[in-house]
Every structure is written in structure tokens, then in C-alpha cells.
Design a protein around this motif. Structure first.
Motif, short mmCIF file in Angstrom:
data_model
loop_
_atom_site.label_atom_id
_atom_site.label_comp_id
_atom_site.label_asym_id
_atom_site.label_seq_id
_atom_site.Cartn_x
_atom_site.Cartn_y
_atom_site.Cartn_z
N LEU A 187 -57.16 -53.92 53.64
CA LEU A 187 -56.07 -54.17 52.85
C LEU A 187 -55.05 -54.53 53.65
CD1 LEU A 187 -54.07 -51.62 53.54
CD2 LEU A 187 -55.36 -50.53 51.82
N ALA A 188 -53.67 -55.09 53.02
CA ALA A 188 -52.51 -55.57 53.39
C ALA A 188 -51.53 -54.56 53.17
CB ALA A 188 -51.99 -56.86 53.03
N TYR A 189 -50.54 -54.14 54.13
CA TYR A 189 -49.54 -53.07 54.31
C TYR A 189 -48.30 -53.75 54.24
CZ TYR A 189 -46.41 -49.35 55.24
OH TYR A 189 -45.37 -48.14 55.01
N LEU A 190 -47.39 -53.78 53.15
CA LEU A 190 -46.29 -54.49 53.29
C LEU A 190 -45.12 -53.67 53.29
CD1 LEU A 190 -48.46 -56.23 51.11
CD2 LEU A 190 -46.26 -57.63 50.79
N ALA A 191 -44.12 -53.92 54.18
CA ALA A 191 -43.09 -52.82 54.27
C ALA A 191 -41.65 -53.66 54.34
CB ALA A 191 -43.22 -52.34 55.40
N ALA A 192 -40.69 -53.11 53.58
CA ALA A 192 -39.04 -53.61 53.98
C ALA A 192 -38.45 -52.54 54.68
CB ALA A 192 -38.48 -53.89 52.43
N TYR A 193 -37.85 -52.85 55.69
CA TYR A 193 -37.08 -51.79 56.38
C TYR A 193 -35.71 -51.81 56.35
CZ TYR A 193 -35.38 -49.23 60.74
OH TYR A 193 -34.92 -48.46 61.48
N ASP A 194 -34.93 -50.92 55.90
CA ASP A 194 -33.26 -51.32 55.91
C ASP A 194 -32.80 -50.91 57.40
OD1 ASP A 194 -30.54 -50.62 55.77
OD2 ASP A 194 -30.96 -50.15 53.37
N VAL A 195 -32.43 -51.88 57.95
CA VAL A 195 -31.99 -52.12 59.50
C VAL A 195 -31.06 -50.90 59.86
CG1 VAL A 195 -31.03 -53.38 61.20
CG2 VAL A 195 -32.64 -54.19 59.78
N HIS A 196 -30.02 -50.86 58.99
CA HIS A 196 -28.96 -49.71 59.22
C HIS A 196 -29.05 -48.38 58.55
CE1 HIS A 196 -26.99 -53.98 59.55
NE2 HIS A 196 -26.77 -53.60 60.63
N ARG A 197 -29.89 -48.28 57.61
CA ARG A 197 -29.80 -46.94 56.97
C ARG A 197 -31.53 -46.26 57.48
NH1 ARG A 197 -30.91 -47.27 51.72
NH2 ARG A 197 -30.29 -45.13 51.30
N ALA A 198 -32.18 -47.12 58.11
CA ALA A 198 -33.45 -46.68 58.64
C ALA A 198 -34.45 -46.03 57.63
CB ALA A 198 -33.48 -45.48 59.88
N LYS A 199 -34.41 -46.64 56.40
CA LYS A 199 -35.33 -46.36 55.22
C LYS A 199 -36.27 -47.55 55.09
CE LYS A 199 -33.06 -42.43 54.64
NZ LYS A 199 -33.67 -41.35 54.89
N VAL A 200 -37.67 -47.02 54.77
CA VAL A 200 -38.59 -47.92 54.75
C VAL A 200 -39.25 -47.80 53.35
CG1 VAL A 200 -40.24 -46.51 55.80
CG2 VAL A 200 -40.53 -49.07 55.79
N SER A 201 -39.61 -48.94 52.56
CA SER A 201 -40.16 -49.03 51.58
C SER A 201 -41.69 -49.85 51.52
CB SER A 201 -39.19 -49.57 50.20
OG SER A 201 -38.28 -49.01 49.97
N GLY A 202 -42.64 -49.31 51.45
CA GLY A 202 -44.00 -49.82 51.50
C GLY A 202 -44.57 -50.12 50.61
N ARG A 203 -45.91 -50.85 50.50
CA ARG A 203 -46.73 -50.67 49.32
C ARG A 203 -47.93 -51.57 50.07
NH1 ARG A 203 -45.51 -52.37 44.71
NH2 ARG A 203 -47.31 -53.19 43.99
N THR A 204 -49.11 -51.19 49.46
CA THR A 204 -50.54 -51.82 49.97
C THR A 204 -51.04 -52.74 48.96
OG1 THR A 204 -51.82 -49.99 48.94
CG2 THR A 204 -51.20 -49.86 51.21
N GLU A 205 -51.39 -53.86 49.05
CA GLU A 205 -52.16 -54.86 48.33
C GLU A 205 -53.50 -55.32 48.90
OE1 GLU A 205 -50.84 -56.05 45.74
OE2 GLU A 205 -48.79 -55.69 45.73
N PRO A 206 -54.37 -55.65 48.07
CA PRO A 206 -55.61 -56.24 48.50
C PRO A 206 -55.52 -57.57 49.67
CG PRO A 206 -55.47 -56.06 46.03
CD PRO A 206 -54.11 -55.82 46.45
N ARG A 207 -54.38 -58.09 49.52
CA ARG A 207 -54.47 -59.08 50.57
C ARG A 207 -53.06 -59.60 50.48
NH1 ARG A 207 -57.45 -60.84 46.34
NH2 ARG A 207 -59.38 -60.38 47.68
N PRO A 208 -52.30 -60.22 51.36
CA PRO A 208 -51.06 -61.02 51.41
C PRO A 208 -50.90 -61.99 50.82
CG PRO A 208 -52.00 -61.30 53.38
CD PRO A 208 -53.04 -60.52 52.80
N GLY A 209 -49.67 -62.49 50.36
CA GLY A 209 -49.60 -63.74 49.42
C GLY A 209 -48.17 -63.66 48.68
N ILE A 210 -48.12 -64.65 48.04
CA ILE A 210 -46.42 -64.75 47.52
C ILE A 210 -46.05 -63.71 46.55
CG2 ILE A 210 -45.01 -66.23 45.88
CD1 ILE A 210 -46.32 -68.77 47.21
N ASN A 211 -47.39 -63.30 45.55
CA ASN A 211 -47.17 -62.29 44.67
C ASN A 211 -46.89 -60.99 45.29
OD1 ASN A 211 -47.05 -64.28 42.33
ND2 ASN A 211 -49.19 -64.18 42.13
N PRO A 212 -47.84 -60.62 46.04
CA PRO A 212 -47.86 -59.23 46.75
C PRO A 212 -46.22 -59.38 47.47
CG PRO A 212 -49.99 -59.98 47.12
CD PRO A 212 -49.21 -61.36 46.47
#
Length: 347
Positions: A187-212
Motif C-alpha cells: 500500500l501507499a502511505y500519504l502524509a501531510a506534516y505541519d512544519v511549525h506545529r509538528a503535527k502529521v495527518s496520514g492515510r493509506t491508499e492502495p496506490r499513489p495518484g492524483i485522487n489519493p
């Protein structure tokens, strides 16, 4: 002896010459007994040197050459191979080679990869990212309700089910992981990391791409403080799911307060989320013993929550001044390389 000729005392000579007073006494006594001959080194016991400094320098120079330059069908030198090459030239043993190379810390077994800068806008693109890390945009400081997100995908995380259970570490024994495994998919693990707050939001998807990727954006932008923020800057690399102006336009159309900022080509190291991914690789993925993909996803989500509870912002120290210094060094290196190539072609 020159200081003694100026009527200096032994104690003062010792201070000025940086030696012990007993050393001064010894050399003055030998000079008094034997004159100039007393200042020569006495015959020492032990076997005289077998190899000359020139031979050591020749072996070190050989170690600093690529094997292909000598005609050897090797990718890198080992001590026995170096000794064999040196012996073919009438030189030394593998033990001696290893000792000489250790003296200068020549690590011929290591290598580092690197890439030439190919992006013509490398400097301005990199500077924009570094300015955002320093909380500024277009030479203006960011407001309190403006945020910087570093986002990317970690692709092809496999679920490897080991054929025998992993054994926990014990006294004087490392964790033992069975070599053979069954494949449980990836699977693919997508993550968005807030640089100054050190908070991460993540999700898994079957594969990477525009929609994921847009699913990750929707997950983040639906939360506060990003939903009502003045601007949210999304730093991304040039991966296919968020490449170019089309991706930037797609993001701003869906979320008017979102601004996509691309790193230069071949410069994902400027994206701070890659540091987070390295933490995930060490603490979650390796040594990769999962029963199925559901367990992989559960572990990644649980780790994200655990990370957010204690994380502190990364201490990012690479600034635009460091960037200018790096580019200057690369320019000098490129000029030297071109000069060497030109000289080689002429020869």
C-alpha cells in the motif's frame, strides 16, 4: 641549544620550547659531552622500516583511484584487492595496506550518490521553500493564521508475513527475524506534516495518484485550523500526483486558501516530510513483519497518533545563506570537472 647559548635557564628553555625540563637537561648534557654529534639521534633498537614513505603514498593514491582506471574489473577496492594490485607493482601486503589506509581514514568500501542540479530555477524554488520554513513568503513574515504543510507519499509499503515468528531480543542477543516470508500485498502511505506545529495527518491508499493525494488534502483542509486559515502552503516534490501547474491549479480550485509550492527537481531532501518518513521506516516498517495490509494500516495510523502526542518541530538549520554557499561550491566543482575533462580530451 640556541636558547642555552643566550644564557637561558633550563626551566625557561623548557617553557619556550614546549618540552619537559628533563629533556632540556638531557640535550644540554649531550651537547656538552659530544658537541654537534650529540645532537644527532642515537642508533635505535628494532627492525628498520621496510617500506618508504613514498611507497605508502603510492598505495594511498591507488586507493583513491577508481578500480576501472587501473583496468581492474571491480566497483570498489578491498584491502586484499588493493594489496594484490600493489604487489603486482612490487609493493606490500593486505595488512600493511589496511594499516596505511586507516592512518588517513580512507574508507574505500563506502560510497555516496549525488546528482547534478538540472533545474534552471533551482535557486529561486529552493529559496521559496527555505523562506517558508523560516516563516516568510515574498519577503513578508507569515501571519499567525498561515500554515506550512510538507506532504508526500511513501509508496509500496509491503506486508511481509514471516514464515516463522519473530523472536524478541534477549541478553546478548538481537531480535531475530526469519528470512523467508509470504507477500501480503503493498500500500501507499500519504502524509501531510505541519512544519511549525509538528503535527502529521496520514492515510493509506492502495496506490499513489492524483485522487489519493487530493483525498489527503481534503482530510487536512477539513480540519481546523486549516479550514479557516488565511493561507495554507503545501510543499510538495515533483511526483506525478502533484506535478506542475495543473496540480497547483487543481489544489487552489478545490481550496482557495491553499497554495502549492514545488521543490526543485531532484531536491526532495528539501521536503521535511521525508524526515518524518525516515522515522516511520525505522520505527514502524522495519523489519517488516505484518500478517496483512490491514495490520500495516493500523500500525501506521496508531503511530501517527503516538507521534503527534510528543513531537517537536524539526530543527531545520539549512538556510538561504547555506544554499548560496552550496551552489557556489557546486559551481567550482563543475568548473574543475569540465577543465579536467577538457584536459583529458586534449591529451
Amino acid at each position: 641549544m640556541l636558547l642555552a647559548a643566550r644564557s637561558r635557564s633550563n626551566a625557561r628553555i623548557a617553557v619556550e620550547a614546549g618540552v619537559h625540563v628533563n629533556t632540556v637537561h638531557t640535550w644540554r648534557g649531550r651537547f656538552a659531552d659530544l658537541g654537534l654529534r650529540g645532537l644527532l639521534d642515537r642508533q635505535r633498537t628494532g627492525r628498520p622500516p621496510v617500506f618508504t614513505p613514498l611507497q605508502a603514498a603510492q598505495v594511498k593514491a591507488l586507493a583513491c583511484q577508481l578500480p576501472a582506471e587501473t583496468g581492474a574489473p571491480l566497483s570498489r577496492w578491498s584491502c586484499p584487492e588493493l594489496a594484490r594490485e600493489a604487489m603486482s607493482r612490487g609493493m606490500v601486503s593486505a595488512f600493511t595496506v589496511r594499516r596505511w589506509l586507516d592512518q588517513d581514514a580512507i574508507k574505500r568500501w563506502q560510497h555516496r550518490s549525488w546528482v547534478f542540479i538540472t533545474d534552471p530555477d533551482f535557486r529561486p524554488k529552493a529559496a521559496r521553500v527555505l523562506d517558508l520554513y523560516a516563516r516568510s513568503w515574498d519577503s513578508e513574515p507569515l501571519d499567525a493564521d498561515e500554515y506550512v504543510i510538507s506532504a508526500d507519499e511513501k509508496t509500496s509499503i509491503q506486508a511481509r508475513c514471516r514464515c516463522h515468528p519473530t523472536l524478541a531480543p534477549g541478553q546478548a542477543r538481537a531480535m531475530r527475524v526469519n528470512h523467508t516470508y509470504g507477500r501480503g500485498g503493498a500500500l501507499a502511505y500519504l502524509a501531510a506534516y505541519d512544519v511549525h506545529r509538528a503535527k502529521v495527518s496520514g492515510r493509506t491508499e492502495p496506490r499513489p495518484g492524483i485522487n489519493p493525494f487530493m483525498n489527503l488534502v481534503a482530510q487536512v483542509m477539513a480540519q481546523e485550523p486549516y479550514a479557516s486559515a488565511k493561507r495554507v502552503f503545501w510543499i510538495v516534490d515533483n511526483g506525478s500526483s502533484h506535478r506542475g501547474q495543473k496540480a497547483a491549479a487543481r489544489l487552489s480550485a478545490a481550496y482557495p486558501n491553499a497554495v502549492m509550492v514545488h521543490t526543485p527537481v531532484h531536491a526532495s531532501w528539501l521536503n521535511q516530510v521525508e524526515i518524518y518518513f525516515s522515522v516511520v521506516q525505522r520505527k514502524v516498517v522495519s523489519p517488516n513483519d505484518f500478517s496483512d495490509l490491514a495490520q500495516v494500516g493500523d500500525r501506521l495510523r496508531a503511530f501517527g497518533d503516538r507521534y503527534n502526542a510528543t513531537a517537536q518541530p524539526f530543527q531545520w538549520r539549512f538556510t538561504t545563506s547555506d544554499l548560496d554557499g552550496l551552489l557556489a561550491r557546486l559551481d567550482r566543482h563543475t568548473a574543475d570537472h569540465q577543465e579536467e575533462s577538457s584536459t583529458a580530451r586534449t591529451a
